[in-house]
Structure formats: C-alpha cells, structure tokens
Design an enzyme around this catalytic site. Structure first.
Site, PDB file in Angstrom:
ATOM      1  N   ARG A 121      38.907  62.875  27.532  1.00 17.23           N
ATOM      2  CA  ARG A 121      39.546  62.893  28.862  1.00 17.23           C
ATOM      3  C   ARG A 121      38.554  62.749  30.008  1.00 17.23           C
ATOM      4  O   ARG A 121      38.808  63.205  31.116  1.00 17.23           O
ATOM      5  CB  ARG A 121      40.394  64.149  29.046  1.00 17.23           C
ATOM      6  CG  ARG A 121      41.495  64.265  27.989  1.00 17.23           C
ATOM      7  CD  ARG A 121      42.551  65.278  28.352  1.00 17.23           C
ATOM      8  NE  ARG A 121      43.480  65.415  27.235  1.00 17.23           N
ATOM      9  CZ  ARG A 121      43.366  66.343  26.278  1.00 17.23           C
ATOM     10  NH1 ARG A 121      42.363  67.201  26.315  1.00 17.23           N
ATOM     11  NH2 ARG A 121      44.242  66.389  25.314  1.00 17.23           N
ATOM     12  N   LYS A 143      37.618  50.993  38.953  1.00 18.14           N
ATOM     13  CA  LYS A 143      38.666  50.452  38.093  1.00 18.14           C
ATOM     14  C   LYS A 143      38.080  50.165  36.723  1.00 18.14           C
ATOM     15  O   LYS A 143      37.072  49.469  36.611  1.00 18.14           O
ATOM     16  CB  LYS A 143      39.191  49.144  38.663  1.00 18.14           C
ATOM     17  CG  LYS A 143      40.186  49.296  39.762  1.00 18.14           C
ATOM     18  CD  LYS A 143      40.804  47.931  40.010  1.00 18.14           C
ATOM     19  CE  LYS A 143      41.777  47.940  41.129  1.00 18.14           C
ATOM     20  NZ  LYS A 143      42.400  46.601  41.264  1.00 18.14           N
ATOM     21  N   GLU A 185      33.771  35.624  44.194  1.00 19.13           N
ATOM     22  CA  GLU A 185      34.133  36.948  44.718  1.00 19.13           C
ATOM     23  C   GLU A 185      33.359  37.257  46.001  1.00 19.13           C
ATOM     24  O   GLU A 185      33.866  37.953  46.881  1.00 19.13           O
ATOM     25  CB  GLU A 185      33.877  38.037  43.668  1.00 19.13           C
ATOM     26  CG  GLU A 185      34.735  37.920  42.413  1.00 19.13           C
ATOM     27  CD  GLU A 185      36.146  38.507  42.578  1.00 19.13           C
ATOM     28  OE1 GLU A 185      36.441  39.121  43.613  1.00 19.13           O
ATOM     29  OE2 GLU A 185      36.946  38.318  41.634  1.00 19.13           O
ATOM     30  N   ARG A 241      43.588  48.266  49.616  1.00 24.04           N
ATOM     31  CA  ARG A 241      42.764  47.788  48.512  1.00 24.04           C
ATOM     32  C   ARG A 241      43.330  46.536  47.868  1.00 24.04           C
ATOM     33  O   ARG A 241      42.604  45.734  47.282  1.00 24.04           O
ATOM     34  CB  ARG A 241      42.627  48.909  47.468  1.00 24.04           C
ATOM     35  CG  ARG A 241      41.694  48.547  46.345  1.00 24.04           C
ATOM     36  CD  ARG A 241      41.250  49.791  45.621  1.00 24.04           C
ATOM     37  NE  ARG A 241      40.507  49.449  44.425  1.00 24.04           N
ATOM     38  CZ  ARG A 241      39.865  50.340  43.677  1.00 24.04           C
ATOM     39  NH1 ARG A 241      39.883  51.598  44.014  1.00 24.04           N
ATOM     40  NH2 ARG A 241      39.210  49.969  42.617  1.00 24.04           N
ATOM     41  N   HIS A 248      43.925  36.496  43.198  1.00 22.31           N
ATOM     42  CA  HIS A 248      43.942  37.063  41.843  1.00 22.31           C
ATOM     43  C   HIS A 248      45.284  36.921  41.137  1.00 22.31           C
ATOM     44  O   HIS A 248      45.327  36.870  39.908  1.00 22.31           O
ATOM     45  CB  HIS A 248      43.533  38.543  41.873  1.00 22.31           C
ATOM     46  CG  HIS A 248      42.050  38.739  42.004  1.00 22.31           C
ATOM     47  ND1 HIS A 248      41.314  38.231  43.052  1.00 22.31           N
ATOM     48  CD2 HIS A 248      41.150  39.364  41.192  1.00 22.31           C
ATOM     49  CE1 HIS A 248      40.033  38.557  42.899  1.00 22.31           C
ATOM     50  NE2 HIS A 248      39.907  39.246  41.773  1.00 22.31           N
ATOM     51  N   HIS A 252      44.983  35.261  37.801  1.00 22.02           N
ATOM     52  CA  HIS A 252      45.304  35.897  36.509  1.00 22.02           C
ATOM     53  C   HIS A 252      46.248  35.022  35.697  1.00 22.02           C
ATOM     54  O   HIS A 252      46.139  34.952  34.472  1.00 22.02           O
ATOM     55  CB  HIS A 252      45.939  37.268  36.722  1.00 22.02           C
ATOM     56  CG  HIS A 252      44.941  38.331  37.078  1.00 22.02           C
ATOM     57  ND1 HIS A 252      45.314  39.575  37.549  1.00 22.02           N
ATOM     58  CD2 HIS A 252      43.587  38.354  37.024  1.00 22.02           C
ATOM     59  CE1 HIS A 252      44.228  40.294  37.779  1.00 22.02           C
ATOM     60  NE2 HIS A 252      43.173  39.569  37.470  1.00 22.02           N
TER      61      HIS A 252
END
Lengths: 364, 364
Positions: A121, A143, A185, A241, A248, A252
């Site tokens: 955890r 992330k 980026e 954010r 993207h 993606h």
C-alpha cells in the site's frame, strides 16, 4: 563539470525536489538523502541498464541494493511486467520501509511508480528519468500507471516521488526519434500556458536537436516549472491539470489504434496537438497564422503533424474510452490562443466532425 | 421490519457512513444517494450472487448496472482475478465518473476496492459486506489489496468507500464456520481496547452463535465503532492502527503456510491472538487467569486456540516478510492487559522463542 538547478514541487507533506543538470548520476547525496531505506530496488530496462545502472548502484552507497532489468518498450508497461517487479520485492523481502528507484523513461517511471504506490500500500520511490519525455512529463506529477490491453494508463494510482534526478548527460544515449518525441511535450507547455516559451523554442530548436546541454537544461527547467505549477494547483486532476492533456485524447486514440509503441507517445501527442489546433481554428478561436505557427514548430522538431490512416469512426470509438470522458461526455483541451488552452465538453460537435473529416480517411 | 443504525467514519473529505441493520439491501436510497455515477459495476462471487445480486441491482434504480461474478475463495484474491474486473470495466466503457459496488465478503471487498482504487487512478465504490468478518473488519478503513503468491495483501492501496451497507440479513446464508471466523475479529476489538465489550461478548456468545439479529447488530456496531475510531486517528497506519493487527502476524504466517483458504482468516487470527496472548503472559504482562479467559472466549466461539503443525523456523521465515516488519525489525502487537494492546519491536526475543517452542513441533 556540474551545474544543477533545483525546483520544488509544492504539495504540502508530499513536496519534493527536482534536480536538473549534468553529472548528477554520480552525486550520491542526491540519492541517499532521500532514501532512509535500508533496502533499495532499482527498476530499469535492458536499454538503459548497460549505460547507467552501475553508476546509480554506486551512488546508493551502503544501501542493500538490488535491481530488476525489464525488457524495453511500451508493450511491457503491463500488470504482467509489474508482477516481475513484485516478485523481486518478495524475493528480497522488501518491507514497508524499503524504497524503489525508477531508472529509465516514461514506461519505467510509470510502472515502477505504480509498483511503489501499491507495494504494501505504498513505499518511497525516486525518479531518475533518462529520456527527455520522462524528464519533462512523467517524472513530475505523481501519476503512475500500467496499460490495459484495451486502454492506455487505465490501471494506476497517484503517488509522489521523494525526489527527481534529471541528468542531461543521460540524453547522450537517447535515439534522435525519442529526443524529438520529448520535444512534443516541451512544445505543449508553450502552447497551453507560455507564448514566450514558444518564441524561445523557435529560436533554440536547432540547439535542442543538436543536444546542446544548457539549452536542454533550460527547456527541461521551464517545462518542469510549468508542470509543477499546474500539478501544485490541482494534484488530483479535478480541473486545471487536464490542460496538460492537450493533444492527448486524439494522441491516445492514435497510440491504441497503431498498437502501443508503433508511434511514440510524443509523436502521437504532436499529431493530436495539430488536430486540437485545427479544431480550435475551425471553432474560430485560433487564427490561421497561429495554427500554421504551431504546425511549423512541430515540423521543425521533426514531429508528425497528421495522424496515421484511421477512420473518423475509429477515432470516435477510441476516444470514447479515454479517461477524459466524464459520465459519457467527451472533454477536449482546445486553444483559445497560442499559450492559452481551455478544457471543455461544450465544444461544437460539428467542429469535431470537421476535424475528423479533415484528417481521416473515410471519416463518418 | 427494519432497524438501522448509522455510524460515521470521520476522515475529512473522505468521510463516509456505515449503515447497520436489517432489510437494507432493498433500501434503494442507501445505494443511489452515494452513486451519482451513470454506470455501476457490481462485483460479487458465485456464492453470494444467487442470494443477493438481483436485490442490489434492483436497488440501483435507473443506473446502467453491470455485474461481474467471480469464483469464490481467498485463492482468487489475485491480480489475475482483478484483471477480469478491469476487463469488464473496459468492455462496458467505464469512465472516471463510474462506480463499483463490492457485494460479498472480505475477498470481494478487498479486490473490488483495489480495482476501484486503481481504475483510472481511482473511482468511487460502495461496500456491501455479506460476511460478519467483512462487516466488522475489511469494510472499515479503506484498506484494499490482492495477494501475491509470496505474501498476503502485498499489493494494495488505501481507498475509502463512499458508503458501507451492512445488512444483518445477509448473515442468514453465512456458513457457521465463517460466522465463527468473523467473531474472532469481534473479540479482537474487546482484547485490544474494550474490556467491557469482552464482558458483553461472554454474556452474549450463545445469542451471537444462534444468529440473533439484535445481538449481531450490536456486535457489528461496537466493532465498527472501535475500528472507525482507530482509523480516524491514523488513516495511513503510521501507529495506533497497527493495534488492529493483534494476532495477525502469527495468523498471516499460518495462512501462508497452510495455503490461502485452508484456514479461514479469522481462524488464523484466533490462533494468532492466543499465541500473542501467551507471549504477553510469558513477558509477565498478562496474568495466567486473563490468558485463560482469552482462550476460553475464543473456544466458546468455536475457534482454534493453537496453530496447525508448523515448525518455529517456518513461522520465523513467514513472519519476516510480514508488512509489520519495518527496516528488518519485526513488530508485534502484544497485550499489557485484556483491553489494552501495544505495538512493539522491543519485545524480549526469548519470549518469542518460548512462544514458538510452546506452540510448534520441532521449534528451532
């Protein structure tokens, strides 16, 4: 010679420093100061290990250090590969006080970070990004994720590193194509929130492509500063954010369609940013001159400015499972101007239709 | 007839209610009030589904509800089984605004909770615990996990549910053995922090074993109140929360040694609490009379009061990979008195040695 700049990502008790410079892999305190752990597992891949693993192990000083060397490539960013890291943690009896060092590009950083987030955890981890993309993107923001066969980054967690060590020297061994993908980026930060940075990038693109270290360090610093500012405002991605996802959602879809790894993430994002730019122009937000400037800068960086052959129907299908979808509504990041992005689900559906028609074969 | 008590777990923005009573599965608002999501996936297993799945689906009202029915058993609490849930989420295009309902015992709760914690880096989930163990333990506290073949709950995350619905009616279909295993955790709360609750349990054990609903509801309420209080003080398990692990370090070793599922978790914890109690007595903390009272109460609940045949060496090996180990030091929860537990790595090694010698064949 060594020249280091340190940024601080401000997240309260989860704040951490980002060290940017040259010669950093051999600076042992950058590692040991953030690793009270007795046991450290370095997670890296077959491409990076021969160049940098021994230097990082040396810098870990008297820690009991182990390493796991994974195959290289986006297709290994899976739960199965994560299981190999968990196996190594079990084998060496890593407990809650242990730590993980992610040495590699975005795949290694995301995967090792996910393992760190979920091992017992959550244990400490350090990021040592060795690609431009990872230095400016995935190493900042906490992330972590692995891919599901049906969607990129679908399985993940938020987990902040204790420290990021971004050594420009590691870019010496980066293939040209990956350097360019990282620049996508970098350019993104200019497009979403810093028109002045776009001027700087236009003036310094040749130096960046020639791997001029001070230019690279400047680009990484400015990018990280932008990302850190956005993340500090919005750690769990409720609002602002999402601007970081410019290009993207289209990107993606391209990555999933072509199969992970055929197009590099930055390449897909570059084409996605062109599509988002075109759609913004079609909505009347971006001037034609500004759209062309966006396209020209990405071209100068050697990046694709159009998607591969895909139908509009296929784009729609793949975009429908994107994480930016909320309660069935597609949200897109669009440009009101160069340096001024907005995230919205209130776009004109006809503008999306026109964009897909413009860029796709057999658009529906 | 329906009689509901609602407790509140106080965790700031992550606070949530626990509803305890009868007839709750049919109270639609208990579900829908906490599920703004359009899409809901109910995760359950083959044993529970025939009894309760349709009632929960009915209570979800107009939500687009799907379900995934997993095989029953601790050995399915794995990343592989989690992958089946991820597959279902992909198949039905679950986005970030979707939600998961965990309908079942601790395995389902932990696994579905882990999937909720990691799906797109976290989606809402509800716990509907259908075993006594899950009602008093795994549904409170936000611990989610799956097992690694080398260790229990090694892969996990902290992720709080939005609501817990603990319906005593679901205990009607619980096998006797599992009811008793759940009582081990109930008794644990008395042992670690409430001597008065031990008196109540001694007086009401017959009613509990006869599944008297008011007695069960009282036991669940008092247990959840204790757990909620401990968790609210220490959400991320830095200190106090470790007290909840009384008997668990020995117990996990028993579970791993016998293979997941051969001993029920509560059975292993019962034997582990007896061992921790014996060790506390050997250290001079617990009187012999109190140790015998502990043993007698667990016996009255039909629980084992000694481990299976295992060597002391095997216990040591398995305890060394326990999550309670920090930087190589084993920490144990011991009893200073009945109702007063302490977590410590400063125990007398000879007391551990004596405990293993007392309970193990061929102890080293």
């Amino acid at each position: 010679m060594s020249d280091t700049t340190t940024l601080h990502v401000d997240l309260g008790s989860r704040s951490y420093p980002i060290h940017i410079g040259t010669g950093l892999l051999d600076k042992s305190p950058l590692f040991t100061d953030h690793l009270p752990a007795r046991r450290v597992l370095v997670v890296t891949n077959e491409t990076v290990a021969p160049h940098y693993l021994d230097r990082v192990l040396d810098s870990l000083g008297d820690r009991e250090a182990h390493s796991v060397v994974l195959p290289d490539g986006e297709r290994f960013k899976s739960l199965e590969t994560a299981m190999r890291v968990y196996d190594s943690l079990i084998e060496h009896r890593f407990d809650r006080g242990s730590a993980i060092v992610a040495l590699g590009g975005g795949v290694i950083g995301d995967l090792a970070g996910f393992v760190a987030a979920t091992w017992q955890r959550g244990v400490r981890y350090l990021q040592v990004p060795t690609t431009l993309l990872a230095q400016v993107d995935s190493s900042v923001g906490g992330k972590t994720a692995v891919n599901h066969p049906g969607g990129k980054n679908m399985i993940g967690a938020f987990h902040q590193p204790r420290c990021v060590v971004a050594d420009m020297d590691t870019l010496d061994t980066l293939p040209d194509r990956e350097l360019r993908a990282g620049l996508a980026e970098v350019i993104k930060y200019g497009l979403i929130r810093d028109a002045g940075f776009l001027d700087w990038l236009e003036a310094n693109m040749a130096a960046l492509l020639a791997r001029d270290k001070p230019a690279l360090a400047e680009a990484v610093q400015r990018s990280c500063r932008h990302k850190a500012a956005v993340v500090a405002e919005d750690e769990l991605e409720a609002g602002q954010r999402a601007l970081l996802n410019l290009g993207h959602t289209f990107g993606h879809a391209i990555e999933t369609h072509t199969g992970y790894g055929a197009w590099l993430h930055g390449e897909a994002v570059a084409a996605g940013m062109v599509m988002a730019g075109w759609m913004s122009m079609h909505q009347g937000w971006l001037s034609e001159a500004d759209f062309q400037r966006l396209e020209r800068l990405l071209s100068a960086a050697g990046l694709p400015v159009a998607p591969p052959e895909m139908t509009g129907q296929r784009f729609r299908e793949l975009m429908a499972v994107d994480k930016k979808v909320q309660d069935g509504r597609l949200r897109l990041v669009l440009l009101r101007a160069l340096g001024d992005a907005v995230v919205t689900d209130a776009f004109d559906p006809a503008a999306l239709q026109a964009t897909l028609a413009h860029y796709c074969a057999h658009a529906d």
